[in-house]
Design a protein around this motif. Sequence first.
Motif, mmCIF file in Angstrom:
data_model
loop_
_atom_site.group_PDB
_atom_site.id
_atom_site.type_symbol
_atom_site.label_atom_id
_atom_site.label_comp_id
_atom_site.label_asym_id
_atom_site.label_seq_id
_atom_site.Cartn_x
_atom_site.Cartn_y
_atom_site.Cartn_z
ATOM 1 N N TYR B 101 -0.998 20.209 4.316
ATOM 2 C CA TYR B 101 -1.578 21.362 3.638
ATOM 3 C C TYR B 101 -0.629 21.858 2.547
ATOM 4 C CZ TYR B 101 -4.332 25.620 3.202
ATOM 5 O OH TYR B 101 -5.131 26.634 2.716
ATOM 6 N N LEU B 184 -7.409 16.588 2.700
ATOM 7 C CA LEU B 184 -7.165 17.956 2.235
ATOM 8 C C LEU B 184 -7.236 18.029 0.716
ATOM 9 C CD1 LEU B 184 -4.315 19.055 4.615
ATOM 10 C CD2 LEU B 184 -6.357 20.398 4.150
ATOM 11 N N ILE B 187 -10.679 18.438 -1.113
ATOM 12 C CA ILE B 187 -11.461 19.675 -1.052
ATOM 13 C C ILE B 187 -11.479 20.349 -2.420
ATOM 14 C CG2 ILE B 187 -11.568 21.998 -0.063
ATOM 15 C CD1 ILE B 187 -10.441 20.817 2.487
ATOM 16 N N VAL B 210 -12.183 24.690 5.285
ATOM 17 C CA VAL B 210 -11.169 23.625 5.182
ATOM 18 C C VAL B 210 -11.173 22.722 6.421
ATOM 19 C CG1 VAL B 210 -8.728 23.139 4.911
ATOM 20 C CG2 VAL B 210 -9.738 25.060 3.702
ATOM 21 N N THR B 214 -12.015 18.680 6.691
ATOM 22 C CA THR B 214 -10.930 17.708 6.880
ATOM 23 C C THR B 214 -11.041 17.004 8.224
ATOM 24 O OG1 THR B 214 -9.541 19.492 7.678
ATOM 25 C CG2 THR B 214 -9.263 18.834 5.376
#
Lengths: 350, 293
Positions: B101, B184, B187, B210, B214
């Motif tokens: 992240y 990630l 997105i 999120v 994912t």
Amino acid sequence: MKKSLAVLLVLCLLAAVGMTGCKPKPIGKLYLYNWTEYIPQDVFDLFEEETGIRVVESTYSSNEQMLAKLDIDKDYDYDVLVPSSYVIETLKEKDLIQPINTANIPNFANVDPSVLNRDFDPGNQYSVPYMATMTVIAVNREKIANLGVEIQSLNDLLDPRLEGQIVCLDDSRELVDAALKATIAEPDYTSKEQIESTLPWLLELKKNVAAFDSDSPYSLIASNEVAVGLVYNIDAGQAIGENDAIDVVYTTEPCELAIDNFVITKNAKNVEYAEKFIDFIHRPEVYKMILDEFPGVCLNNAALAILGPEYLDNAGSNVDKDELARAHLTSDVGDAGQYYDEIFNKMKAD
Amino acid sequence: MRGKFSNAGERILAAIRKFLALIVMVGPTGFWLVLFVFVPLVFVVVISFMQRGDYGVEAGFSLQGYLSVFSALYGKTIGKSLLLALETTALCLLFGYPFAYCMTKAPKKMVSFLVLLIMMPFWVNSVIRIYAWRTLINDNGYLNMLLEALGLNTIHLMRTNGAILLGMVYELLPFAVLPLYNSLEKIDPSLLEAASDLGAKRHRPFLRVVLPLTMPGVFASTIQTFIPCLGLYYICNMMGGGTDLYIGQVIERQFLSEAHNWPFGSALSIILIVLTIVMMKQYTRIGSLEDMA
């Protein structure tokens, strides 16, 4: 800059060519199939310098690996092997080795008589002992004195005061053999019932074991982390070399012993080279050279006479001669091998 | 006669020409897979139905290999190994997700550096790296030296199950981070903006947007850590004290020690493979294998 680099490169090349030129072409080659880390390269170089015979070495890490390879590939081109005592009979049965004429190996006379003429090869018709490995008990004198423990028998390893104080070889044969010797007066090493009867003993032992480790058990002993080790003599020797408090003790039960022997294969192209090589290894100065590098159990009495105090005063390297003669030769157990593994797994999984 | 022959030859040539592109592109990989995955697997399957022999295996049909697996002893061992794999996977996700992240939030220049950090360990053989860990966490190792210098209590980590877990997580973390980063990164930030426009506050955009998006990455990470974990027996050997038994070690010893029971070792491997496939199949409810790409 680029130019000077190019010049340097050319010089390196020339030097390389020059160096290869120094070594004369060998008159012949001897193919040796050996344990890993058992004979240093210097010894091969010296042999080639003297005889013009180049030793080409391949290595294995277990007898079974070596046997399987010879059995599958019938066109193998190894001349000399270094199998442990318990596979010599199998090699004979499979017709993979040929008799050795020890008359052509004058230095055979240097070999310790206590390891000659054993059951696995009566009269040493097929094999010449090289070196041996003995399973011994290494102790930290200070630590066991503090714990008030004295080790006279394998059963003393079960003393509750030794909890978390033992390092053992991570090997089913070594452990179950120890248990058999401790619990049965004259054990039958192939009996399923006897092998299975050792489980309670092994579980008792496990309570005291800090680690099962075959790779570097000496480090736990040398660093005072454990008081006792059931280990190979070479590990004990290494620990003694690093820590003065470490010593080897012998129990009422005999130690386990594995003798590694030179044998000449049936396929050997040049028996004379093989004989020369075996004779060369048993020359006292050469044998000493090997022991200086890999301090196993010395089976060459002439070499023993010229070894330095570093080897002789180390109870792990220079094992007791009477104990060596009394030791139990780890035998081939055939199908019973799976019972050893099973009981070992049971002990570990518990 | 001659005409017919050349006709056939031409037809073969035409066929080759037609599939040439396919052969050139898929051929090498296909050849590789057949030679190094399929053929060895067939070997394992065949050996698992043979008899135990002098060096491990002998001709002749036998089910003994499979029968030996079904004892309480090995059930317990398999259970313990699965638990270790589960713990490893959970920890890898726990550490890997935040890292991935952060990677997506990091400036472009930093990202390549962070990827490099993850890839760098692969430049060194993993056995050597595990040895390095041993010198670090040994009772007399650098970690304890540091703790002592700081006046803290030393810890006993080497040769414990904790050390095995540490080794596994260390070894498999990169395999968890990369797929997570991949998913990630995909997105679209506008989705998050839309979420906040629609009133999602604090942790809600993460949990509702999120995380679900994912899941394929989580799935891929899980597969890539869970399965190898069952097979990395050398980490158990090197970091553990040998007082516990893991399935990889049992299999290894059937081939490399005096047990010489290749059929049993092969049967254990097959059962492990089947078990893994079954679990993966169950797991495809939250992701699909296509996400692995």
